[in-house]
Design an enzyme around this catalytic site. Structure first.
Site, PDB file in Angstrom:
ATOM      1  N   ASP A 100      53.258  12.693  21.782  1.00  0.00           N
ATOM      2  CA  ASP A 100      53.354  12.927  23.220  1.00  0.00           C
ATOM      3  C   ASP A 100      54.766  12.623  23.715  1.00  0.00           C
ATOM      4  O   ASP A 100      55.411  13.444  24.350  1.00  0.00           O
ATOM      5  CB  ASP A 100      52.322  12.092  23.983  1.00  0.00           C
ATOM      6  CG  ASP A 100      52.302  10.621  23.574  1.00  0.00           C
ATOM      7  OD1 ASP A 100      53.053  10.232  22.643  1.00  0.00           O
ATOM      8  OD2 ASP A 100      51.540   9.840  24.168  1.00  0.00           O
ATOM      9  N   ILE A 101      55.257  11.429  23.394  1.00  0.00           N
ATOM     10  CA  ILE A 101      56.528  11.006  23.984  1.00  0.00           C
ATOM     11  C   ILE A 101      57.346  10.183  22.993  1.00  0.00           C
ATOM     12  O   ILE A 101      56.792   9.380  22.234  1.00  0.00           O
ATOM     13  CB  ILE A 101      56.266  10.203  25.278  1.00  0.00           C
ATOM     14  CG1 ILE A 101      57.574   9.826  25.990  1.00  0.00           C
ATOM     15  CG2 ILE A 101      55.397   8.985  25.053  1.00  0.00           C
ATOM     16  CD1 ILE A 101      57.367   9.401  27.439  1.00  0.00           C
ATOM     17  N   VAL A 102      58.639  10.415  22.984  1.00  0.00           N
ATOM     18  CA  VAL A 102      59.554   9.573  22.206  1.00  0.00           C
ATOM     19  C   VAL A 102      60.373   8.769  23.201  1.00  0.00           C
ATOM     20  O   VAL A 102      61.088   9.331  24.035  1.00  0.00           O
ATOM     21  CB  VAL A 102      60.476  10.416  21.297  1.00  0.00           C
ATOM     22  CG1 VAL A 102      61.418   9.504  20.514  1.00  0.00           C
ATOM     23  CG2 VAL A 102      59.646  11.266  20.352  1.00  0.00           C
ATOM     24  N   ASP A 103      60.213   7.461  23.124  1.00  0.00           N
ATOM     25  CA  ASP A 103      60.892   6.553  24.050  1.00  0.00           C
ATOM     26  C   ASP A 103      62.044   5.895  23.281  1.00  0.00           C
ATOM     27  O   ASP A 103      63.130   6.463  23.167  1.00  0.00           O
ATOM     28  CB  ASP A 103      59.846   5.558  24.569  1.00  0.00           C
ATOM     29  CG  ASP A 103      60.365   4.603  25.619  1.00  0.00           C
ATOM     30  OD1 ASP A 103      61.399   4.891  26.234  1.00  0.00           O
ATOM     31  OD2 ASP A 103      59.737   3.555  25.835  1.00  0.00           O
ATOM     32  N   LYS A 155      46.487   8.081  21.415  1.00  0.00           N
ATOM     33  CA  LYS A 155      45.650   9.076  22.051  1.00  0.00           C
ATOM     34  C   LYS A 155      46.483  10.132  22.764  1.00  0.00           C
ATOM     35  O   LYS A 155      46.022  11.231  23.032  1.00  0.00           O
ATOM     36  CB  LYS A 155      44.751   8.403  23.114  1.00  0.00           C
ATOM     37  CG  LYS A 155      43.807   7.374  22.631  1.00  0.00           C
ATOM     38  CD  LYS A 155      43.040   6.815  23.853  1.00  0.00           C
ATOM     39  CE  LYS A 155      42.262   5.597  23.511  1.00  0.00           C
ATOM     40  NZ  LYS A 155      41.637   4.989  24.723  1.00  0.00           N
ATOM     41  N   THR A 186      58.353   4.347  17.156  1.00  0.00           N
ATOM     42  CA  THR A 186      57.052   4.852  16.708  1.00  0.00           C
ATOM     43  C   THR A 186      57.221   6.077  15.814  1.00  0.00           C
ATOM     44  O   THR A 186      56.639   6.156  14.730  1.00  0.00           O
ATOM     45  CB  THR A 186      56.165   5.221  17.923  1.00  0.00           C
ATOM     46  OG1 THR A 186      56.046   4.065  18.751  1.00  0.00           O
ATOM     47  CG2 THR A 186      54.791   5.679  17.483  1.00  0.00           C
ATOM     48  N   GLY A 242      62.004   5.482  20.078  1.00  0.00           N
ATOM     49  CA  GLY A 242      62.047   6.180  18.792  1.00  0.00           C
ATOM     50  C   GLY A 242      61.420   5.383  17.644  1.00  0.00           C
ATOM     51  O   GLY A 242      61.230   5.924  16.554  1.00  0.00           O
ATOM     52  N   ASP A 294      49.035   8.297  29.616  1.00  0.00           N
ATOM     53  CA  ASP A 294      48.326   7.432  30.566  1.00  0.00           C
ATOM     54  C   ASP A 294      49.203   6.301  31.072  1.00  0.00           C
ATOM     55  O   ASP A 294      50.285   6.035  30.533  1.00  0.00           O
ATOM     56  CB  ASP A 294      47.109   6.794  29.886  1.00  0.00           C
ATOM     57  CG  ASP A 294      47.521   5.672  28.927  1.00  0.00           C
ATOM     58  OD1 ASP A 294      48.448   5.901  28.118  1.00  0.00           O
ATOM     59  OD2 ASP A 294      46.947   4.578  28.998  1.00  0.00           O
TER      60      ASP A 294
END
Ligand code: 5GP
Length: 188
Positions: A111-114, A54, A118, A116, A170
């Site tokens: 949204d975000i790459v932590d 999301k 995903t 990597g 979130d």
């Protein structure tokens, strides 16, 4: 991303998370990214922005409206196995794109790459649909957390290893609609 692990609803909502990236900074950067993408794809006809649910929904909404080239919108949803705020690295597809993306120019909007994992999984998945090209766009990246080598073609901001919320992101479904990106301290 949808998180399969459960987090207690208690004590996770922080009314005023400490600001990391202000609303006007996000707005300025989104405009720059949209300009760059519009220039890069000027001669390519329509591109398809694939938003990752999301967390990317607000970023995708703003980015797509700033583009000056023809664009279509698709969504994809994945889930990571793990609990609380730490991903195990195993990614599972929850919802694939609905329309055909074969032969089309794709920009994955995250949204975000932590770590990597995903984004790497998503690139492989999108490639399996045989598009003309695949590029990646992420609002933020925690570079120091990288576990896999994955290219972010259009990056908003590099950020420190903190749990961030707001602008679609979130913590246990809290703070998603915060207009800026702030830092919270996860309970786990
Ligand atoms: P990965 O480790 O595979 O790069 O990222 C996994 C997912 O963890 C991201 O897509 C995102 O949903 C979530 N994630 C990682 N760090 C954060 C964070 O600081 N805030 C939020 N809201 N989600 C995060």
């Amino acid at each position: 991303m949808l998180t399969s692990g459960s987090v207690s609803g208690k004590n996770v909502s922080q009314a005023n998370p400490e600001a990391l990236i202000k609303e006007d900074e996000i707005d300025a950067r989104v405009r720059e990214l949209a300009k760059q993408i519009s220039e890069d794809y000027e001669d390519c006809g329509e591109i398809v922005l694939v938003g990752v649910l999301k967390g990317a929904f607000i970023f995708l909404a703003d980015l797509s409206r700033r583009l000056t080239i023809p664009r279509a919108i698709e969504f994809i949803a994945v889930s990571s196995y793990g609990s609380g705020s730490r991903s195990s690295g195993a990614v599972r597809l929850v919802m694939d794109v609905r329309g055909s993306i074969e032969g089309r120019h794709i920009v994955i909007v995250e949204d975000i790459v932590d770590t990597g994992h995903t984004l790497k999984y998503l690139i492989g998945l999108i490639k399996s649909h045989r598009p003309a090209s695949v590029k990646t766009c992420a609002l933020v990246r925690k570079a120091e957390r990288a576990e896999v080598d994955v290219e972010v073609d259009y990056l908003g901001f590099d950020i420190p290893d903190k749990w961030v919320v707001g602008y679609g992101l979130d913590y246990a479904e809290h703070n998603r609609t915060l207009p800026y990106i702030g830092i919270v301290t996860p309970a786990d």
